[in-house]
Design an enzyme around this catalytic site. Structure first.
Site, short mmCIF file in Angstrom:
data_model
loop_
_atom_site.label_atom_id
_atom_site.label_comp_id
_atom_site.label_asym_id
_atom_site.label_seq_id
_atom_site.Cartn_x
_atom_site.Cartn_y
_atom_site.Cartn_z
N ASP A 56 37.35 1.98 47.47
CA ASP A 56 36.19 1.12 47.65
C ASP A 56 36.60 -0.22 48.26
OD1 ASP A 56 34.29 2.88 46.66
OD2 ASP A 56 34.50 2.17 44.60
N LYS A 112 35.07 6.36 36.40
CA LYS A 112 36.04 5.61 37.21
C LYS A 112 37.08 4.86 36.37
CE LYS A 112 33.45 4.79 41.49
NZ LYS A 112 33.03 3.74 42.46
#
Length: 282
Positions: free
Chosen positions: A107, A71
């Site tokens: 997210d 990520k």
């Protein structure tokens, strides 16, 4: 679902990826809306990440999700990243825009949407506590600072330096100086005072289902919201303990689906048919 020469491909870049629920989320959504696309999970070792991203570009994938351990490492390999991905310091979604690859972090929206559905604006300016200071906590803390402007937001971590680093990284998004850090041993006062408690640790995840970030169940109360990012099991000990004291609870499956829905919207231009997704996950 018929696969042909016009089928677009979306993938998950991570290592490992065999446990991922993402194919079980996106493929039923594609089928339900007749989108000619397929979602696959592809294990990519860290040393192969650059080649993996160039593969997305060369093969004209519709986009991708990114999971651990990539990520953060994927950011410099992309043409652009969104403001929230830059703030969080992590990318979990890649969208192809012509020849360019753009990174985002869904997210944040995935976390905030179930919370807003449950309590609306009721947490505006409230005191809050987040257990954990890792990658998941970064999206949570940024989202809470941006959306709810908490009076105090306490980060509880096993390693104080990790919480302090997170607070320092997000200091520019904290105009009211709400961020505080503490350890689990010293967190009782913050827990009791908080309206929102978020578990952003793996504690309670199967198979260690007896785990919880806060074993002192007597500190929970009816006015609180307890939100657990763990989604296996769907009801963790943390949530059961909070519910037994009358608190509102939110499970991690809702965040998982909503972060996927935010990515799906960017790839397809459509709202994800979440009813079909939950039916597939049942």
């Amino acid at each position: 679902m018929s696969i042909d020469a016009e089928t677009k491909v979306v993938t998950l870049l991570g290592h490992p990826v065999e446990h991922s629920l993402s194919p079980r989320i996106h493929n039923p959504a594609f089928r339900a809306q007749g989108v000619n696309a397929v979602y696959v999970a592809t294990p990519v070792r860290p040393e192969d990440l650059t080649a993996g991203v160039e593969g997305l570009r060369a093969l004209q994938f519709l986009g991708a999700n990114v999971t651990v351990p990539h990520k953060e490492a994927v950011r410099p390999l992309l043409d652009d990243v969104s403001a929230r991905a830059a703030a969080v310091g992590a990318v979990n979604t890649i969208v192809r825009d012509g020849d360019a690859l753009r990174g985002d972090n869904t997210d944040v929206a995935g976390f905030l949407t179930p919370l807003a559905d449950a309590v609306g604006d009721a947490l505006e300016g409230a005191e809050m506590t987040v257990f954990g200071a890792g990658g998941a906590a970064r999206a949570v803390v940024y989202g809470l600072l941006d959306r709810y402007r908490p009076a105090r937001l306490t980060l509880v971590a096993r390693r104080p330096e990790q919480a302090e680093a997170l607070a320092a990284d997000l200091d520019g998004y904290d105009p009211t100086d709400a961020l505080r850090t503490t350890t689990f041993d010293e967190a009782a006062a913050a827990v009791r005072a908080s309206r929102l408690l978020v578990n952003a640790t793996p504690l309670g995840m199967a198979p260690e289902t007896d785990g919880t970030p806060w074993p002192e169940a007597g500190d929970f109360r009816a006015e609180q919201v307890a939100y657990d990012l763990v989604y296996t099991p769907t009801e963790t000990r943390f949530l059961r303990d909070a519910a037994d004291r009358g608190a509102t609870t939110i499970g991690g499956l809702a965040m998982l689906v909503e972060q996927a829905a935010a990515a799906y919207r960017q790839w397809t231009g459509r709202a994800m048919p979440t009813d079909a997704v939950y039916e597939a996950l049942r």
